[in-house]
Design a protein around this motif. Sequence first.
Motif, PDB file in Angstrom:
ATOM      1  N   UNK A 493       0.837  -1.208   0.000  1.00  0.00           N
ATOM      2  CA  UNK A 493       0.000   0.000   0.000  1.00  0.00           C
ATOM      3  C   UNK A 493       0.869   1.255   0.000  1.00  0.00           C
ATOM      4  N   UNK A 494       0.781   2.097  -1.023  1.00  0.00           N
ATOM      5  CA  UNK A 494       1.652   3.281  -1.114  1.00  0.00           C
ATOM      6  C   UNK A 494       1.316   4.368  -0.114  1.00  0.00           C
ATOM      7  N   UNK A 495       0.100   4.351   0.435  1.00  0.00           N
ATOM      8  CA  UNK A 495      -0.300   5.391   1.382  1.00  0.00           C
ATOM      9  C   UNK A 495      -0.363   4.880   2.819  1.00  0.00           C
ATOM     10  N   UNK A 496       0.079   3.635   3.029  1.00  0.00           N
ATOM     11  CA  UNK A 496       0.060   3.030   4.378  1.00  0.00           C
ATOM     12  C   UNK A 496      -1.339   3.038   4.992  1.00  0.00           C
ATOM     13  N   UNK A 497      -2.337   2.786   4.147  1.00  0.00           N
ATOM     14  CA  UNK A 497      -3.711   2.745   4.644  1.00  0.00           C
ATOM     15  C   UNK A 497      -3.996   1.462   5.410  1.00  0.00           C
ATOM     16  N   UNK A 498      -3.244   0.398   5.136  1.00  0.00           N
ATOM     17  CA  UNK A 498      -3.472  -0.911   5.755  1.00  0.00           C
ATOM     18  C   UNK A 498      -2.365  -1.175   6.768  1.00  0.00           C
ATOM     19  N   UNK A 499      -2.769  -1.511   7.977  1.00  0.00           N
ATOM     20  CA  UNK A 499      -1.815  -1.821   9.049  1.00  0.00           C
ATOM     21  C   UNK A 499      -2.165  -3.192   9.615  1.00  0.00           C
ATOM     22  N   UNK A 500      -1.160  -4.065   9.728  1.00  0.00           N
ATOM     23  CA  UNK A 500      -1.361  -5.415  10.250  1.00  0.00           C
ATOM     24  C   UNK A 500      -0.444  -5.624  11.447  1.00  0.00           C
ATOM     25  N   UNK A 501      -0.922  -6.393  12.418  1.00  0.00           N
ATOM     26  CA  UNK A 501      -0.066  -6.650  13.568  1.00  0.00           C
ATOM     27  C   UNK A 501      -0.753  -7.482  14.626  1.00  0.00           C
ATOM     28  N   UNK A 502      -0.162  -7.479  15.799  1.00  0.00           N
ATOM     29  CA  UNK A 502      -0.591  -8.308  16.923  1.00  0.00           C
ATOM     30  C   UNK A 502      -1.271  -7.429  17.962  1.00  0.00           C
ATOM     31  N   UNK A 503      -2.540  -7.713  18.245  1.00  0.00           N
ATOM     32  CA  UNK A 503      -3.264  -6.934  19.249  1.00  0.00           C
ATOM     33  C   UNK A 503      -2.734  -7.167  20.652  1.00  0.00           C
ATOM     34  N   UNK A 504      -2.074  -8.301  20.853  1.00  0.00           N
ATOM     35  CA  UNK A 504      -1.522  -8.578  22.179  1.00  0.00           C
ATOM     36  C   UNK A 504      -0.237  -7.789  22.454  1.00  0.00           C
ATOM     37  N   UNK A 505       0.296  -7.148  21.447  1.00  0.00           N
ATOM     38  CA  UNK A 505       1.453  -6.276  21.613  1.00  0.00           C
ATOM     39  C   UNK A 505       0.944  -4.847  21.749  1.00  0.00           C
ATOM     40  N   UNK A 506       0.958  -4.333  22.954  1.00  0.00           N
ATOM     41  CA  UNK A 506       0.378  -3.004  23.210  1.00  0.00           C
ATOM     42  C   UNK A 506       1.134  -1.885  22.498  1.00  0.00           C
ATOM     43  N   UNK A 507       2.370  -2.160  22.075  1.00  0.00           N
ATOM     44  CA  UNK A 507       3.163  -1.147  21.384  1.00  0.00           C
ATOM     45  C   UNK A 507       3.001  -1.203  19.870  1.00  0.00           C
ATOM     46  N   UNK A 508       2.280  -2.194  19.382  1.00  0.00           N
ATOM     47  CA  UNK A 508       2.109  -2.325  17.928  1.00  0.00           C
ATOM     48  C   UNK A 508       1.187  -1.229  17.413  1.00  0.00           C
ATOM     49  N   UNK A 509       1.381  -0.865  16.156  1.00  0.00           N
ATOM     50  CA  UNK A 509       0.564   0.208  15.566  1.00  0.00           C
ATOM     51  C   UNK A 509      -0.891  -0.197  15.467  1.00  0.00           C
TER      52      UNK A 509
END
Length: 550
Positions: A493-509
Amino acid sequence: ASTLLAWTGANVEDSDELTHAYHYTKSVFNDAIGGDFNKAIENGFIDNGGNGSVPADGIMADDCIAAIKSRKATTSDLIIYQKVGVRDGAYGNTPWAHEMPDPVTKVTWDNYLSVSMPDAEANNWKDGDIVNLSAGDGKIESLPMVIQPGQAKGTYGVALGFGRVLPNSVKNDLKDLGKNAYPLVAMSKEGRASYLLANPTIEKVDSGYEFARTQTHNSIEGRDIVREASLDAYNKDNTAGNVFHKPAAISLWDSHDYSKGHHWAMAIDLNKCTGCSACIVSCSIENNVPIVGRDEVRRRREMHWLRIDRYYSFEVPTDKDLSMSLVNGGDRSLKSGEYMTQEKVMEAYSEATDSSDYYQNVKVVHQPMLCQHCDNAPCETVCPVLATTHSSEGLNQMTYNRCIGTKYCGNNCPYKVRRFNWFRYNENEKFDYHFSNDLGKMVINPDVTVRSRGVMEKCSFCVQRIQTAKLSAKRENRKMGTDEFTVACAQTCPSNAIVFGDLNDSESEVSKLYGNDRGFSVVEELGTKPSIKYMTKIRNKKETTKPKAH
């Protein structure tokens, strides 16, 4: 250059372990420019510190003004443009670029004449009419027509990059695809190309052309699928546009425990999404999604795991009372400044005002839609062979060798994001794109199963990337970092509209975005508990008391 010199009998042998081409280029540089050749190659430019003037090239201001004045005097204009995927034809032999829906029209595998709704109604044109188009000294015959909301009256558009001449050995939809628009491009005496032509001539010759479209309905019909607010309202209240009554959740499902390990999730910012569709292509390449061709897309059998829904709403120019049947919501009064999101209301307004000029003033929103990986997934409960199950990390999984193709899961999915393999697309001469030849198979991802006929498939949150990161961490005897990988769509995604990660990591975006006041889930009233949240679209416009567009 060396080849041409060799034909003249010159000596082009290599010397000092460097090619003749290198020595020739260096000699031309020294003669024409001078300076440190190696430094220039290293930097990629030459800093001569000069104050050279830009050549005027004979262009006079008065000539430019006269040209602009003459342009304004035209009754209509034809714009020759490049599509996002095919561009000017540079990617014309790339099937992914053709299978990717146009971000605006949602048409695949075609170019066409794009016209405005007012022009279509004035000339009694319909979507799918076939016309002959002439402009300047060029002409295109038998070009299909698309009526495009939001297009200005008196403007027409046709895309470059189609109508390529391919050898007879090509047996797929790339053969005889579309119409070549380059003959329409005007050339000036100075050799400059003009992609804007005045007063094109359009002659209807036939009708009934059926496009291969991935979306045929343009409006949201007043449903709560996309939420938005004005910037003024958001500055006053961070929950603007996202305040809805939510009844207490009652569920027949047992809740999942994600307290240990990972809980994968995604957040999509509607403010950032431009609808470019790069995510669709990257997902297809990463996950071996087959290319099915124009005819199958026309049958609504496209295989994309991810689609981008594009919705229009139209501003009411003047107050109007509409008489409508109870089936369509009954009589209603529209006020200037409101936005219409229901097609029956638009039709009634056009009939009442005898005008469709409002179609030029459109408001657009793009919404990426993929498997929501629901905690209470309706697809999981109806599969008779447990081919789709829920993982301990929040993934809605597919086990392809269990699937018997009942399609119950697809029928029960409220998001309509599951795809059924109607054919075996690999090793099939009818779908000869890249799965059926040895060279093409080199692009197949070895970490992802190539599916066979009769099974369902869908977004997997790129589970192969998750497993690769886990195995790498295990080999290196360390804890896996949740930010050391991402899914293909988010990566592209060129505009960084999609963010993926771990909800259990409180520091994740993604965890931080889940706590954002703008976050909402699509049709959350169904209680599916999706693992994807969308961020409310905030429009940079003055606050209004009129009803919201969506």
